[in-house]
Design an enzyme around this catalytic site. Structure first.
Site, short mmCIF file in Angstrom:
data_model
loop_
_atom_site.label_atom_id
_atom_site.label_comp_id
_atom_site.label_asym_id
_atom_site.label_seq_id
_atom_site.Cartn_x
_atom_site.Cartn_y
_atom_site.Cartn_z
N ASN A 136 0.94 -1.23 -0.05
CA ASN A 136 0.03 0.12 -0.03
C ASN A 136 0.99 1.16 -0.03
O ASN A 136 1.95 1.07 0.41
CB ASN A 136 -0.97 -0.08 1.23
CG ASN A 136 -0.48 0.57 2.51
OD1 ASN A 136 0.19 -0.20 3.23
ND2 ASN A 136 -0.77 1.86 2.73
N CYS A 137 0.09 2.48 -0.74
CA CYS A 137 1.08 3.70 -0.59
C CYS A 137 0.02 4.50 -0.37
O CYS A 137 -1.08 4.29 0.39
CB CYS A 137 1.56 3.81 -1.76
SG CYS A 137 0.47 4.04 -3.21
N ARG A 138 -0.09 5.88 -0.69
CA ARG A 138 -0.82 6.89 -0.42
C ARG A 138 -2.06 6.80 -1.15
O ARG A 138 -3.21 6.48 -0.60
CB ARG A 138 -0.24 8.22 -0.58
CG ARG A 138 -1.11 9.51 -0.11
CD ARG A 138 -0.52 10.86 -0.50
NE ARG A 138 -1.53 11.98 -0.14
CZ ARG A 138 -2.31 12.21 -1.18
NH1 ARG A 138 -2.44 11.90 -2.26
NH2 ARG A 138 -3.20 13.38 -0.61
N TYR A 165 -3.70 4.37 1.13
CA TYR A 165 -4.21 4.82 2.45
C TYR A 165 -5.24 5.73 2.50
O TYR A 165 -6.03 5.83 3.26
CB TYR A 165 -2.80 5.38 2.91
CG TYR A 165 -2.95 5.99 4.60
CD1 TYR A 165 -3.06 4.86 5.62
CD2 TYR A 165 -2.99 7.07 4.92
CE1 TYR A 165 -3.42 5.47 6.86
CE2 TYR A 165 -3.28 7.52 6.31
CZ TYR A 165 -3.26 6.79 7.13
OH TYR A 165 -3.35 7.11 8.41
#
Length: 174
Positions: A136-138, A165
């Site tokens: 996952n990332c932003r 996120y």
């Protein structure tokens, strides 16, 4: 007749100049890699590789996990969740149980021997056949790149969080 402007000499001079410049460029790239800047190699490989990628397919059903699916995986403790954002972003807020594995070290980290990975990140190293690896990332862009890297290394069952996120916080809070 001016010798420097003669077409007889211009061709060989241009060829020699071109070879000299390309040699200097190669030496610079080699030196940067030699000085253990692994991210340069990863960066170059990311934008120059001709191997298959998940571009265009990173959002297919087999490649993504939705926030609600991730919530179930987290509650069952059946997920290896890797947050590929920078450490400062991770510190500002992250999904519970996520391990910070910044995108610029994903490739090198996934190549580590299992014992070294566990010592470095304090979690079990992911296996190539594991079906519970999630990046996952932003917003899902960097995690898609991490997924691409992982798949190139043989982690074909890895997935990433759709919407990242931001989607997690919108749906699940944090």
């Amino acid at each position: 007749m001016d010798v420097l402007h003669s077409s007889v000499f211009r061709g060989p001079v241009l060829v020699m100049l071109s070879l000299l410049l390309s040699r200097v460029f190669c030496q610079v790239v080699t030196e940067v890699n030699r000085r253990s800047y692994p991210t340069v190699a990863s960066f170059v490989r990311t934008y120059t590789t001709s191997s298959p990628t998940c571009e265009g397919t990173c959002d297919d059903e087999l490649s993504v996990v939705t926030p609600s699916q991730l919530k179930v995986m987290l509650s069952n403790h059946k997920v290896q969740l890797f947050d590929v954002r920078n450490p400062d972003e991770y510190q500002d807020g992250h999904i519970p149980q996520a391990v910070n594995l910044p995108l610029n070290i994903v490739e090198e980290s996934l190549k580590l021997p299992p014992k070294t990975f566990q010592q470095t990140f304090e979690v079990k190293a992911p296996g190539k056949d594991d079906d519970n690896i999630v990046f996952n990332c932003r917003t899902g862009v960097r995690s898609g790149k991490a997924l691409d890297i992982a798949r190139q290394l043989g982690f074909h069952r890895a997935r990433h969080l759709k919407g990242g996120y931001v989607a997690w916080v919108e749906q699940e809070g944090n």
